[in-house]
Design a protein around this motif. Structure first.
Motif, PDB file in Angstrom:
ATOM      1  N   ILE A  59       0.847  -1.203   0.000  1.00 48.93           N
ATOM      2  CA  ILE A  59       0.000   0.000   0.000  1.00 48.93           C
ATOM      3  C   ILE A  59       0.879   1.250   0.000  1.00 48.93           C
ATOM      4  O   ILE A  59       0.648   2.198  -0.749  1.00 48.93           O
ATOM      5  CB  ILE A  59      -0.952  -0.011   1.223  1.00 48.93           C
ATOM      6  N   ILE A  60       1.912   1.227   0.832  1.00 42.75           N
ATOM      7  CA  ILE A  60       2.803   2.398   0.934  1.00 42.75           C
ATOM      8  C   ILE A  60       3.540   2.593  -0.390  1.00 42.75           C
ATOM      9  O   ILE A  60       3.648   3.715  -0.890  1.00 42.75           O
ATOM     10  CB  ILE A  60       3.816   2.212   2.097  1.00 42.75           C
ATOM     11  N   GLU A  61       4.004   1.465  -0.939  1.00 45.61           N
ATOM     12  CA  GLU A  61       4.719   1.526  -2.224  1.00 45.61           C
ATOM     13  C   GLU A  61       3.803   2.137  -3.308  1.00 45.61           C
ATOM     14  O   GLU A  61       4.218   3.036  -4.048  1.00 45.61           O
ATOM     15  CB  GLU A  61       5.113   0.089  -2.586  1.00 45.61           C
ATOM     16  N   SER A  62       2.549   1.679  -3.343  1.00 49.29           N
ATOM     17  CA  SER A  62       1.592   2.190  -4.351  1.00 49.29           C
ATOM     18  C   SER A  62       1.352   3.680  -4.138  1.00 49.29           C
ATOM     19  O   SER A  62       1.289   4.448  -5.105  1.00 49.29           O
ATOM     20  CB  SER A  62       0.259   1.446  -4.245  1.00 49.29           C
ATOM     21  N   LEU A  63       1.218   4.083  -2.876  1.00 53.52           N
ATOM     22  CA  LEU A  63       0.991   5.505  -2.587  1.00 53.52           C
ATOM     23  C   LEU A  63       2.161   6.346  -3.093  1.00 53.52           C
ATOM     24  O   LEU A  63       1.971   7.398  -3.707  1.00 53.52           O
ATOM     25  CB  LEU A  63       0.832   5.723  -1.074  1.00 53.52           C
ATOM     26  N   ILE A  64       3.385   5.858  -2.839  1.00 54.86           N
ATOM     27  CA  ILE A  64       4.572   6.618  -3.262  1.00 54.86           C
ATOM     28  C   ILE A  64       4.569   6.776  -4.784  1.00 54.86           C
ATOM     29  O   ILE A  64       4.767   7.869  -5.310  1.00 54.86           O
ATOM     30  CB  ILE A  64       5.872   5.920  -2.784  1.00 54.86           C
ATOM     31  N   VAL A  65       4.298   5.657  -5.487  1.00 53.89           N
ATOM     32  CA  VAL A  65       4.312   5.693  -6.957  1.00 53.89           C
ATOM     33  C   VAL A  65       3.257   6.684  -7.466  1.00 53.89           C
ATOM     34  O   VAL A  65       3.540   7.529  -8.321  1.00 53.89           O
ATOM     35  CB  VAL A  65       4.070   4.269  -7.523  1.00 53.89           C
ATOM     36  N   ILE A  66       2.044   6.619  -6.906  1.00 55.06           N
ATOM     37  CA  ILE A  66       0.952   7.503  -7.360  1.00 55.06           C
ATOM     38  C   ILE A  66       1.299   8.966  -7.069  1.00 55.06           C
ATOM     39  O   ILE A  66       1.128   9.843  -7.915  1.00 55.06           O
ATOM     40  CB  ILE A  66      -0.380   7.095  -6.687  1.00 55.06           C
ATOM     41  N   LYS A  70       1.965  12.227  -9.553  1.00 55.65           N
ATOM     42  CA  LYS A  70       1.204  13.478  -9.440  1.00 55.65           C
ATOM     43  C   LYS A  70       2.118  14.678  -9.179  1.00 55.65           C
ATOM     44  O   LYS A  70       1.646  15.762  -8.874  1.00 55.65           O
ATOM     45  CB  LYS A  70       0.136  13.351  -8.352  1.00 55.65           C
ATOM     46  N   GLY A  71       3.410  14.440  -9.199  1.00 51.78           N
ATOM     47  CA  GLY A  71       4.372  15.537  -9.116  1.00 51.78           C
ATOM     48  C   GLY A  71       4.841  15.877  -7.711  1.00 51.78           C
ATOM     49  O   GLY A  71       5.500  16.895  -7.511  1.00 51.78           O
ATOM     50  N   ILE A  72       4.510  15.044  -6.709  1.00 50.84           N
ATOM     51  CA  ILE A  72       4.997  15.317  -5.348  1.00 50.84           C
ATOM     52  C   ILE A  72       6.441  14.831  -5.248  1.00 50.84           C
ATOM     53  O   ILE A  72       6.718  13.653  -5.464  1.00 50.84           O
ATOM     54  CB  ILE A  72       4.108  14.624  -4.276  1.00 50.84           C
ATOM     55  N   LYS A  73       7.326  15.746  -4.891  1.00 55.56           N
ATOM     56  CA  LYS A  73       8.758  15.384  -4.898  1.00 55.56           C
ATOM     57  C   LYS A  73       9.234  14.884  -3.540  1.00 55.56           C
ATOM     58  O   LYS A  73      10.081  14.025  -3.449  1.00 55.56           O
ATOM     59  CB  LYS A  73       9.584  16.595  -5.328  1.00 55.56           C
ATOM     60  N   GLU A  74       8.683  15.455  -2.471  1.00 57.07           N
ATOM     61  CA  GLU A  74       9.155  15.051  -1.139  1.00 57.07           C
ATOM     62  C   GLU A  74       8.120  14.158  -0.448  1.00 57.07           C
ATOM     63  O   GLU A  74       7.045  14.621  -0.061  1.00 57.07           O
ATOM     64  CB  GLU A  74       9.390  16.293  -0.280  1.00 57.07           C
ATOM     65  N   ILE A  75       8.456  12.895  -0.347  1.00 58.72           N
ATOM     66  CA  ILE A  75       7.564  11.937   0.324  1.00 58.72           C
ATOM     67  C   ILE A  75       8.374  11.246   1.421  1.00 58.72           C
ATOM     68  O   ILE A  75       9.470  10.737   1.164  1.00 58.72           O
ATOM     69  CB  ILE A  75       7.014  10.886  -0.664  1.00 58.72           C
ATOM     70  N   VAL A  76       7.825  11.256   2.624  1.00 60.96           N
ATOM     71  CA  VAL A  76       8.528  10.641   3.755  1.00 60.96           C
ATOM     72  C   VAL A  76       7.627   9.566   4.362  1.00 60.96           C
ATOM     73  O   VAL A  76       6.418   9.765   4.502  1.00 60.96           O
ATOM     74  CB  VAL A  76       8.853  11.700   4.843  1.00 60.96           C
ATOM     75  N   LEU A  97      11.541   0.854   0.509  1.00 54.02           N
ATOM     76  CA  LEU A  97      10.617   1.849  -0.060  1.00 54.02           C
ATOM     77  C   LEU A  97      11.376   3.043  -0.645  1.00 54.02           C
ATOM     78  O   LEU A  97      10.835   3.771  -1.478  1.00 54.02           O
ATOM     79  CB  LEU A  97       9.622   2.338   1.012  1.00 54.02           C
ATOM     80  N   GLU A  98      12.613   3.206  -0.202  1.00 60.66           N
ATOM     81  CA  GLU A  98      13.383   4.369  -0.681  1.00 60.66           C
ATOM     82  C   GLU A  98      13.654   4.279  -2.173  1.00 60.66           C
ATOM     83  O   GLU A  98      13.798   5.288  -2.848  1.00 60.66           O
ATOM     84  CB  GLU A  98      14.679   4.517   0.122  1.00 60.66           C
ATOM     85  N   LYS A  99      13.666   3.049  -2.709  1.00 60.20           N
ATOM     86  CA  LYS A  99      13.964   2.952  -4.151  1.00 60.20           C
ATOM     87  C   LYS A  99      12.783   3.429  -5.010  1.00 60.20           C
ATOM     88  O   LYS A  99      12.933   3.654  -6.203  1.00 60.20           O
ATOM     89  CB  LYS A  99      14.423   1.544  -4.522  1.00 60.20           C
ATOM     90  N   PHE A 100      11.620   3.628  -4.375  1.00 58.22           N
ATOM     91  CA  PHE A 100      10.471   4.171  -5.128  1.00 58.22           C
ATOM     92  C   PHE A 100      10.419   5.702  -5.041  1.00 58.22           C
ATOM     93  O   PHE A 100       9.533   6.332  -5.596  1.00 58.22           O
ATOM     94  CB  PHE A 100       9.154   3.568  -4.611  1.00 58.22           C
ATOM     95  N   GLY A 101      11.344   6.281  -4.279  1.00 58.51           N
ATOM     96  CA  GLY A 101      11.427   7.740  -4.253  1.00 58.51           C
ATOM     97  C   GLY A 101      10.945   8.379  -2.968  1.00 58.51           C
ATOM     98  O   GLY A 101      10.606   9.564  -2.966  1.00 58.51           O
ATOM     99  N   ALA A 102      10.914   7.609  -1.868  1.00 57.56           N
ATOM    100  CA  ALA A 102      10.518   8.196  -0.579  1.00 57.56           C
ATOM    101  C   ALA A 102      11.712   8.115   0.379  1.00 57.56           C
ATOM    102  O   ALA A 102      12.619   7.309   0.183  1.00 57.56           O
ATOM    103  CB  ALA A 102       9.347   7.447   0.011  1.00 57.56           C
ATOM    104  N   LYS A 103      11.674   8.945   1.413  1.00 58.15           N
ATOM    105  CA  LYS A 103      12.693   8.853   2.454  1.00 58.15           C
ATOM    106  C   LYS A 103      12.054   8.150   3.651  1.00 58.15           C
ATOM    107  O   LYS A 103      10.897   8.463   3.999  1.00 58.15           O
ATOM    108  CB  LYS A 103      13.131  10.276   2.826  1.00 58.15           C
ATOM    109  N   VAL A 104      12.773   7.234   4.258  1.00 58.58           N
ATOM    110  CA  VAL A 104      12.242   6.543   5.440  1.00 58.58           C
ATOM    111  C   VAL A 104      12.836   7.193   6.692  1.00 58.58           C
ATOM    112  O   VAL A 104      14.059   7.351   6.778  1.00 58.58           O
ATOM    113  CB  VAL A 104      12.563   5.032   5.388  1.00 58.58           C
TER     114      VAL A 104
END
Ligand code: SF4
Ligand code: SF4
Length: 378
Positions: A59-66, A70-76, A97-104
């Motif tokens: 679910i978290i991975e899907s949220l990060i991808v979506i 949508k152009g959100i650059k900073e996701i934690v 999860l960091e490989k999908f573009g979020a910081k943990v």
């Protein structure tokens, strides 16, 4: 009327279900001018998602991808687990999860910032991680679970994981339902909000939220009104949201809508299932025991080593109920009557000037001896 999207996860397509929820429950306005998003999953311990205890990381991975699309650059993704957070993150593979573009972020290693509680139902103030306070939108990605203290653990209860463990302990001692509302009221007044409830594997039973029976529901719920999302989830569990004190309190304080739900994507009737819940009230024996402990054996802090006290006021600012004052003579005063016995002030004093005594210490000592003798004879 608050909109709640409810959908089935078909053929393990979690990303498809989250995308559907996002399109149905998130209005354009919610993401407008949003720069940074914090996703708060429920990672209580290192039990995998199929045990019903922790949020499914798909679910978290899907949220990060979506959100990235949508152009959100900073996701934690931030959490402080009940157990050692670093060990939990490593065991569950949270850093992947960091490989999908979020910081943990491990909240325990973040900077804690003190905030005033808007309602002051249980805590006058508490601390929140700086990362959370720097975010514009909070996503509470909770699990659908029963909870032995609060009946259920959903997107409101999940927020208790945003305050330090010492304050969670205090909240449990004072009143956990009111503590949830203190934290939630601060966040809903200062941040945009989205709630997701992971009901892919839910948890039922008297021992929730860490133990119980996993139930495969293949469900996901979402909405920007957490009270409505939690109320819909409780209805799916076949109970009235009125019975869940923190949901009823949130509704009473106008923090969300418990009754007027517009459910899209599916119907509550079509998916509901009777969950085995914890008993509504503690047994008479446990009630009597906790009353006796509180009445006769309360732990009360006091200034044991006056010469060590530097007057730094760390104990004063740490007390969640504002129960310590510095008197005209420069000595600290602890209001014994109001004290909850949480011991946070003792932890806060770096000089080791404070200690505690137990009311009716001799009786307490005799009781403990009897308890240990009985235990050794079993
Ligand atoms: S934290 Fe300790 S040293 Fe500081 S004022 Fe309180 S008792 Fe004194
Ligand atoms: S005085 Fe100390 S033990 Fe009492 S409520 Fe405050 S922090 Fe907790």
């Amino acid at each position: 009327m608050s909109r709640v999207c409810l959908t089935r996860v078909q053929n393990e397509d979690v990303c498809g279900a989250i995308e559907f929820c996002f399109n149905e429950a998130v209005t354009e306005d919610l993401l407008k001018e949003v720069r940074k998003i914090l996703i708060k999953p429920n990672l209580l311990n290192s039990s995998p998602a199929h045990t019903g205890v922790t949020t499914d990381l798909r679910i978290i991975e899907s949220l990060i991808v979506i959100l990235r699309e949508k152009g959100i650059k900073e996701i934690v993704v931030g959490e402080a687990s009940f157990e050692d957070t670093e060990k939990v993150f490593n065991a569950l593979g949270v850093y992947q999860l960091e490989k999908f573009g979020a910081k943990v972020v491990n909240f325990e290693e973040d900077k804690w910032v003190k905030v005033e509680s808007p309602l002051k139902l249980a805590l006058k103030h508490f601390h929140l991680p700086k990362t959370l306070l720097d975010s514009d939108l909070i996503i509470s990605a909770a699990k659908m679970k029963t909870h032995s203290d609060t009946g259920v653990s959903l997107s409101l209860k999940n927020l208790i994981g945003c305050i330090p463990k010492s304050e969670r302990r205090v909240g449990h001692i004072i009143d956990i339902e009111k503590t949830i509302i203190d934290v939630f009221s601060y966040l809903i007044k200062n941040k945009r909000f989205l709630s997701i409830v992971d009901g892919i594997y839910a948890l039922e039973g008297r021992l929730g939220p860490a133990q119980g029976n996993p139930v495969k529901m293949d469900l996901v719920l979402a909405g920007s009104d957490p009270v409505a999302v939690d109320a819909a989830s409780v209805k799916i569990m076949s109970y009235s949201p009125q019975r869940i004190e923190h949901i009823a309190l949130a509704s009473r304080f106008g923090l969300g809508d418990m009754d007027g739900l517009e459910v899209v994507g599916g119907s509550i009737e079509g998916v509901k299932r009777r969950f085995e819940m914890p008993p509504a009230l503690p047994s008479f024996r446990s009630y009597l025991l906790s009353y006796a402990m509180e009445r006769f054996f309360k732990k009360i802090p006091y200034l044991r080593f006056e010469d060590r006290c530097t007057g730094c006021e760390a104990c004063v600012s740490s007390c969640p109920i504002g129960n310590i004052e510095i008197g005209g003579d420069g000595r600290i005063n602890i209001n014994e009557k109001e004290c909850t016995g949480c011991m946070v002030c003792i932890e806060a004093c770096r000089e080791g000037a404070l200690d505690y005594r137990v009311r009716h210490e001799r009786l307490y000592g005799i009781g403990r001896k009897i308890y240990h003798i009985r235990k050794s004879m079993r």
